[in-house]
Design a protein around this motif. Structure first.
Motif, PDB file in Angstrom:
ATOM      1  N   ARG A   1      14.981   7.486 -40.078  1.00 31.78           N
ATOM      2  CA  ARG A   1      14.065   8.360 -39.335  1.00 31.78           C
ATOM      3  C   ARG A   1      13.908   9.701 -40.042  1.00 31.78           C
ATOM      4  O   ARG A   1      12.803  10.241 -40.155  1.00 31.78           O
ATOM      5  CB  ARG A   1      14.577   8.570 -37.905  1.00 31.78           C
ATOM      6  N   SER A   2      14.996  10.235 -40.541  1.00 28.37           N
ATOM      7  CA  SER A   2      14.932  11.499 -41.274  1.00 28.37           C
ATOM      8  C   SER A   2      14.102  11.359 -42.548  1.00 28.37           C
ATOM      9  O   SER A   2      13.339  12.266 -42.905  1.00 28.37           O
ATOM     10  CB  SER A   2      16.342  11.989 -41.622  1.00 28.37           C
ATOM     11  N   LEU A   3      14.236  10.228 -43.225  1.00 28.20           N
ATOM     12  CA  LEU A   3      13.438   9.994 -44.429  1.00 28.20           C
ATOM     13  C   LEU A   3      11.956   9.888 -44.104  1.00 28.20           C
ATOM     14  O   LEU A   3      11.112  10.396 -44.848  1.00 28.20           O
ATOM     15  CB  LEU A   3      13.921   8.736 -45.149  1.00 28.20           C
ATOM     16  N   ASN A   4      11.627   9.251 -42.982  1.00 29.30           N
ATOM     17  CA  ASN A   4      10.223   9.207 -42.550  1.00 29.30           C
ATOM     18  C   ASN A   4       9.702  10.614 -42.294  1.00 29.30           C
ATOM     19  O   ASN A   4       8.607  10.975 -42.734  1.00 29.30           O
ATOM     20  CB  ASN A   4      10.078   8.388 -41.267  1.00 29.30           C
TER      21      ASN A   4
ATOM     22  N   GLY B   1       6.862  12.438 -51.089  1.00 34.41           N
ATOM     23  CA  GLY B   1       6.739  11.861 -49.758  1.00 34.41           C
ATOM     24  C   GLY B   1       6.740  10.347 -49.807  1.00 34.41           C
ATOM     25  O   GLY B   1       7.351   9.685 -48.963  1.00 34.41           O
ATOM     26  N   LEU B   2       6.077   9.788 -50.814  1.00 33.80           N
ATOM     27  CA  LEU B   2       6.026   8.341 -50.974  1.00 33.80           C
ATOM     28  C   LEU B   2       7.423   7.775 -51.209  1.00 33.80           C
ATOM     29  O   LEU B   2       7.801   6.764 -50.604  1.00 33.80           O
ATOM     30  CB  LEU B   2       5.095   7.972 -52.124  1.00 33.80           C
ATOM     31  N   LYS B   3       8.184   8.428 -52.047  1.00 38.28           N
ATOM     32  CA  LYS B   3       9.550   7.949 -52.314  1.00 38.28           C
ATOM     33  C   LYS B   3      10.395   7.962 -51.048  1.00 38.28           C
ATOM     34  O   LYS B   3      11.165   7.031 -50.797  1.00 38.28           O
ATOM     35  CB  LYS B   3      10.194   8.783 -53.412  1.00 38.28           C
ATOM     36  N   ALA B   4      10.248   9.001 -50.250  1.00 38.09           N
ATOM     37  CA  ALA B   4      11.020   9.095 -49.007  1.00 38.09           C
ATOM     38  C   ALA B   4      10.620   7.989 -48.037  1.00 38.09           C
ATOM     39  O   ALA B   4      11.491   7.344 -47.431  1.00 38.09           O
ATOM     40  CB  ALA B   4      10.834  10.469 -48.362  1.00 38.09           C
ATOM     41  N   THR B   5       9.322   7.736 -47.898  1.00 36.07           N
ATOM     42  CA  THR B   5       8.900   6.689 -46.957  1.00 36.07           C
ATOM     43  C   THR B   5       9.267   5.303 -47.476  1.00 36.07           C
ATOM     44  O   THR B   5       9.579   4.413 -46.682  1.00 36.07           O
ATOM     45  CB  THR B   5       7.388   6.770 -46.627  1.00 36.07           C
ATOM     46  N   GLU B   6       9.256   5.115 -48.779  1.00 40.42           N
ATOM     47  CA  GLU B   6       9.686   3.829 -49.338  1.00 40.42           C
ATOM     48  C   GLU B   6      11.158   3.572 -49.036  1.00 40.42           C
ATOM     49  O   GLU B   6      11.550   2.452 -48.697  1.00 40.42           O
ATOM     50  CB  GLU B   6       9.433   3.777 -50.845  1.00 40.42           C
ATOM     51  N   GLU B   7      11.970   4.608 -49.172  1.00 44.19           N
ATOM     52  CA  GLU B   7      13.396   4.463 -48.872  1.00 44.19           C
ATOM     53  C   GLU B   7      13.606   4.161 -47.387  1.00 44.19           C
ATOM     54  O   GLU B   7      14.416   3.303 -47.022  1.00 44.19           O
ATOM     55  CB  GLU B   7      14.160   5.725 -49.289  1.00 44.19           C
ATOM     56  N   ALA B   8      12.871   4.853 -46.531  1.00 46.96           N
ATOM     57  CA  ALA B   8      12.969   4.596 -45.086  1.00 46.96           C
ATOM     58  C   ALA B   8      12.579   3.156 -44.771  1.00 46.96           C
ATOM     59  O   ALA B   8      13.251   2.480 -43.983  1.00 46.96           O
ATOM     60  CB  ALA B   8      12.074   5.570 -44.316  1.00 46.96           C
ATOM     61  N   LEU B   9      11.505   2.678 -45.388  1.00 44.94           N
ATOM     62  CA  LEU B   9      11.071   1.298 -45.171  1.00 44.94           C
ATOM     63  C   LEU B   9      12.158   0.298 -45.541  1.00 44.94           C
ATOM     64  O   LEU B   9      12.402  -0.668 -44.815  1.00 44.94           O
ATOM     65  CB  LEU B   9       9.826   0.992 -46.012  1.00 44.94           C
ATOM     66  N   GLY B  10      12.804   0.529 -46.658  1.00 45.76           N
ATOM     67  CA  GLY B  10      13.869  -0.368 -47.095  1.00 45.76           C
ATOM     68  C   GLY B  10      14.996  -0.439 -46.079  1.00 45.76           C
ATOM     69  O   GLY B  10      15.501  -1.525 -45.764  1.00 45.76           O
ATOM     70  N   ILE B  11      15.375   0.703 -45.534  1.00 46.68           N
ATOM     71  CA  ILE B  11      16.441   0.746 -44.536  1.00 46.68           C
ATOM     72  C   ILE B  11      16.000   0.030 -43.262  1.00 46.68           C
ATOM     73  O   ILE B  11      16.737  -0.793 -42.713  1.00 46.68           O
ATOM     74  CB  ILE B  11      16.847   2.205 -44.245  1.00 46.68           C
ATOM     75  N   TYR B  12      14.795   0.337 -42.789  1.00 47.28           N
ATOM     76  CA  TYR B  12      14.317  -0.292 -41.557  1.00 47.28           C
ATOM     77  C   TYR B  12      14.134  -1.801 -41.711  1.00 47.28           C
ATOM     78  O   TYR B  12      14.348  -2.555 -40.757  1.00 47.28           O
ATOM     79  CB  TYR B  12      13.026   0.353 -41.059  1.00 47.28           C
ATOM     80  N   ARG B  13      13.746  -2.261 -42.886  1.00 49.19           N
ATOM     81  CA  ARG B  13      13.612  -3.707 -43.089  1.00 49.19           C
ATOM     82  C   ARG B  13      14.964  -4.407 -42.905  1.00 49.19           C
ATOM     83  O   ARG B  13      15.053  -5.460 -42.278  1.00 49.19           O
ATOM     84  CB  ARG B  13      13.013  -4.014 -44.455  1.00 49.19           C
ATOM     85  N   VAL B  14      16.009  -3.811 -43.451  1.00 48.99           N
ATOM     86  CA  VAL B  14      17.352  -4.388 -43.296  1.00 48.99           C
ATOM     87  C   VAL B  14      17.783  -4.339 -41.835  1.00 48.99           C
ATOM     88  O   VAL B  14      18.280  -5.330 -41.284  1.00 48.99           O
ATOM     89  CB  VAL B  14      18.364  -3.649 -44.197  1.00 48.99           C
ATOM     90  N   LEU B  15      17.593  -3.194 -41.192  1.00 47.43           N
ATOM     91  CA  LEU B  15      17.986  -3.063 -39.786  1.00 47.43           C
ATOM     92  C   LEU B  15      17.210  -4.043 -38.900  1.00 47.43           C
ATOM     93  O   LEU B  15      17.784  -4.654 -37.989  1.00 47.43           O
ATOM     94  CB  LEU B  15      17.766  -1.628 -39.308  1.00 47.43           C
ATOM     95  N   ALA B  16      15.924  -4.190 -39.157  1.00 48.55           N
ATOM     96  CA  ALA B  16      15.096  -5.092 -38.348  1.00 48.55           C
ATOM     97  C   ALA B  16      15.487  -6.551 -38.568  1.00 48.55           C
ATOM     98  O   ALA B  16      15.361  -7.370 -37.655  1.00 48.55           O
ATOM     99  CB  ALA B  16      13.615  -4.892 -38.669  1.00 48.55           C
ATOM    100  N   GLU B  17      15.955  -6.863 -39.737  1.00 48.99           N
ATOM    101  CA  GLU B  17      16.413  -8.228 -39.996  1.00 48.99           C
ATOM    102  C   GLU B  17      17.678  -8.530 -39.191  1.00 48.99           C
ATOM    103  O   GLU B  17      17.835  -9.619 -38.647  1.00 48.99           O
ATOM    104  CB  GLU B  17      16.680  -8.403 -41.494  1.00 48.99           C
ATOM    105  N   VAL B  18      18.560  -7.545 -39.087  1.00 48.88           N
ATOM    106  CA  VAL B  18      19.817  -7.721 -38.356  1.00 48.88           C
ATOM    107  C   VAL B  18      19.591  -7.697 -36.846  1.00 48.88           C
ATOM    108  O   VAL B  18      20.182  -8.472 -36.103  1.00 48.88           O
ATOM    109  CB  VAL B  18      20.832  -6.625 -38.776  1.00 48.88           C
ATOM    110  N   ASN B  19      18.720  -6.795 -36.382  1.00 50.59           N
ATOM    111  CA  ASN B  19      18.487  -6.636 -34.943  1.00 50.59           C
ATOM    112  C   ASN B  19      16.999  -6.363 -34.704  1.00 50.59           C
ATOM    113  O   ASN B  19      16.587  -5.214 -34.510  1.00 50.59           O
ATOM    114  CB  ASN B  19      19.353  -5.503 -34.397  1.00 50.59           C
ATOM    115  N   PRO B  20      16.173  -7.411 -34.698  1.00 53.58           N
ATOM    116  CA  PRO B  20      14.721  -7.229 -34.597  1.00 53.58           C
ATOM    117  C   PRO B  20      14.263  -6.485 -33.349  1.00 53.58           C
ATOM    118  O   PRO B  20      13.407  -5.605 -33.449  1.00 53.58           O
ATOM    119  CB  PRO B  20      14.166  -8.653 -34.605  1.00 53.58           C
ATOM    120  N   GLN B  21      14.796  -6.827 -32.209  1.00 50.80           N
ATOM    121  CA  GLN B  21      14.348  -6.191 -30.960  1.00 50.80           C
ATOM    122  C   GLN B  21      14.575  -4.684 -30.990  1.00 50.80           C
ATOM    123  O   GLN B  21      13.777  -3.922 -30.464  1.00 50.80           O
ATOM    124  CB  GLN B  21      15.055  -6.802 -29.755  1.00 50.80           C
TER     125      GLN B  21
END
Length: 120
Positions: free
Chosen positions: A3-6, A21-41
């Protein structure tokens, strides 16, 4: 952290520092993709929000087609949530849809009909 990276990506973009800004949002996306895979809801809505932030930075960089793709992915993720709980997720879906339509116009692309129908 994601969230902070976003937030950082958005603020850097607001300051005209789009590549950072692009680098920060790319890093945030990577983290959220992993988190969403573990706990989608729990994390798919955050992933959708992050795709919106990423799309906004891409649009600012003049990369409308990539922005369109990011917004579309975010919409595909959030629409089931918005249909189930419009009070909680309708606003995010509406914002992603508006950004998606703008990116499609800038890219000269026709929006997907399935993303234009629905709750919001």
């Amino acid at each position: 952290l994601a969230r902070s990276l976003n937030n950082l990506g958005n603020r850097l973009s607001d300051l005209g520092r789009l590549e950072e800004g692009l680098k920060a949002t790319e890093e945030a996306l990577g983290i959220y993709r992993v988190l969403a895979e573990v706990n989608p809801q729990a994390f798919l809505p955050d992933l959708a929000r992050s795709l919106g932030a990423h799309g906004s930075v891409l649009l600012g960089l003049g990369r409308a087609q990539e922005a369109c793709d990011a917004f579309a992915e975010g919409l595909r993720i959030i629409l089931p949530f918005a249909r189930a709980l419009p009070g909680a997720f309708g606003e995010l879906a509406a914002a992603l849809r508006a950004d998606y339509m703008r990116a499609c116009r800038e890219a000269g692309k026709e929006p997907e009909k399935g993303l234009m129908n629905g709750v919001v």
